[in-house]
Write a protein that holds these residues in place. Sequence first.
Motif, PDB file in Angstrom:
ATOM      1  N   SER A   1       2.637   1.654  -3.381  1.00 14.58           N
ATOM      2  CA  SER A   1       1.756   1.810  -4.544  1.00 14.58           C
ATOM      3  C   SER A   1       1.551   3.267  -4.924  1.00 14.58           C
ATOM      4  CB  SER A   1       0.400   1.141  -4.295  1.00 14.58           C
ATOM      5  OG  SER A   1      -0.332   1.853  -3.318  1.00 14.58           O
ATOM      6  N   ASP A   2       1.895   4.179  -4.036  1.00 13.07           N
ATOM      7  CA  ASP A   2       1.787   5.599  -4.341  1.00 13.07           C
ATOM      8  C   ASP A   2       3.110   6.076  -4.943  1.00 13.07           C
ATOM      9  OD1 ASP A   2       0.282   8.336  -3.744  1.00 13.07           O
ATOM     10  OD2 ASP A   2       2.418   8.568  -3.254  1.00 13.07           O
ATOM     11  N   GLU A   3       3.039   6.774  -6.059  1.00 14.78           N
ATOM     12  CA  GLU A   3       4.240   7.210  -6.780  1.00 14.78           C
ATOM     13  C   GLU A   3       5.152   8.085  -5.915  1.00 14.78           C
ATOM     14  OE1 GLU A   3       5.426   9.385 -10.995  1.00 14.78           O
ATOM     15  OE2 GLU A   3       3.334   9.250 -10.409  1.00 14.78           O
ATOM     16  N   THR A   4       4.569   8.985  -5.145  1.00 10.04           N
ATOM     17  CA  THR A   4       5.375   9.869  -4.298  1.00 10.04           C
ATOM     18  C   THR A   4       6.071   9.083  -3.195  1.00 10.04           C
ATOM     19  OG1 THR A   4       3.935  11.750  -4.762  1.00 10.04           O
ATOM     20  CG2 THR A   4       5.320  11.899  -2.808  1.00 10.04           C
ATOM     21  N   ARG A   5       5.354   8.197  -2.527  1.00  5.63           N
ATOM     22  CA  ARG A   5       5.963   7.406  -1.456  1.00  5.63           C
ATOM     23  C   ARG A   5       7.035   6.466  -2.001  1.00  5.63           C
ATOM     24  NH1 ARG A   5       0.573   7.546   0.421  1.00  5.63           N
ATOM     25  NH2 ARG A   5       0.156   5.450  -0.347  1.00  5.63           N
TER      26      ARG A   5
ATOM     27  N   HIS B   1       3.342  12.388   3.147  1.00  5.19           N
ATOM     28  CA  HIS B   1       3.778  11.053   2.742  1.00  5.19           C
ATOM     29  C   HIS B   1       4.873  10.515   3.663  1.00  5.19           C
ATOM     30  CE1 HIS B   1       1.310  10.578  -0.801  1.00  5.19           C
ATOM     31  NE2 HIS B   1       1.629  11.803  -1.176  1.00  5.19           N
TER      32      HIS B   1
ATOM     33  N   GLN C   1       7.861  18.389  -5.657  1.00  7.23           N
ATOM     34  CA  GLN C   1       6.570  18.414  -4.969  1.00  7.23           C
ATOM     35  C   GLN C   1       6.634  19.423  -3.827  1.00  7.23           C
ATOM     36  OE1 GLN C   1       3.851  16.578  -5.828  1.00  7.23           O
ATOM     37  NE2 GLN C   1       4.955  15.584  -7.496  1.00  7.23           N
TER      38      GLN C   1
ATOM     39  N   LYS D   1       0.836  -1.207   0.000  1.00  5.86           N
ATOM     40  CA  LYS D   1       0.000   0.000   0.000  1.00  5.86           C
ATOM     41  C   LYS D   1       0.866   1.250   0.000  1.00  5.86           C
ATOM     42  CE  LYS D   1      -4.392  -1.430   2.035  1.00  5.86           C
ATOM     43  NZ  LYS D   1      -5.339  -1.205   3.140  1.00  5.86           N
ATOM     44  N   ASN D   2       1.912   1.247   0.802  1.00  8.67           N
ATOM     45  CA  ASN D   2       2.804   2.396   0.851  1.00  8.67           C
ATOM     46  C   ASN D   2       3.544   2.589  -0.464  1.00  8.67           C
ATOM     47  OD1 ASN D   2       2.986   3.975   3.416  1.00  8.67           O
ATOM     48  ND2 ASN D   2       3.026   1.909   4.247  1.00  8.67           N
TER      49      ASN D   2
ATOM     50  N   LYS E   1       2.928  18.217   0.893  1.00  3.87           N
ATOM     51  CA  LYS E   1       2.653  16.907   0.296  1.00  3.87           C
ATOM     52  C   LYS E   1       3.727  15.902   0.698  1.00  3.87           C
ATOM     53  CE  LYS E   1       1.802  14.437  -3.987  1.00  3.87           C
ATOM     54  NZ  LYS E   1       1.587  14.507  -5.424  1.00  3.87           N
TER      55      LYS E   1
END
Length: 116
Positions: A13-17, A49, A41, A10-11, A45
């Motif tokens: 799966s986010d592009e920024t994380r 994250h 960024q 889950k972590n 934001k």
Amino acid sequence: MSLTSLQLFKNLSDETRLGIVLILRTMGELCVCDLCTALDQSQPKISRHLAMLRESGILLDSKHGKWVHYRLSPHIPSWAAQIIEQAWLSQQDDLQAIARKLASVNCTNSSKAICI
């Protein structure tokens, strides 16, 4: 708290994380403003994250003067470290370019006031 595979994926799966984790894998330890520069960024934001990654146990933070630095936790399970390593290997060239960019504008070595 023990990191589960669901939490890790889950972590990541986010592009920024994912970007934060891979940049920290490349650079070792960075402050928020360096991550903002690397990922282009905003500070709020990136901070949001970072908090999520820290709460899940993937990152550790430490205060250095007026700056808070983040790094990958050495306490993550070996299976999670292997997943991060494989993701890093798949993007190694791009991450090395980011590392060169950061080396020339590292804010913790300057007097920028945005690192808090």
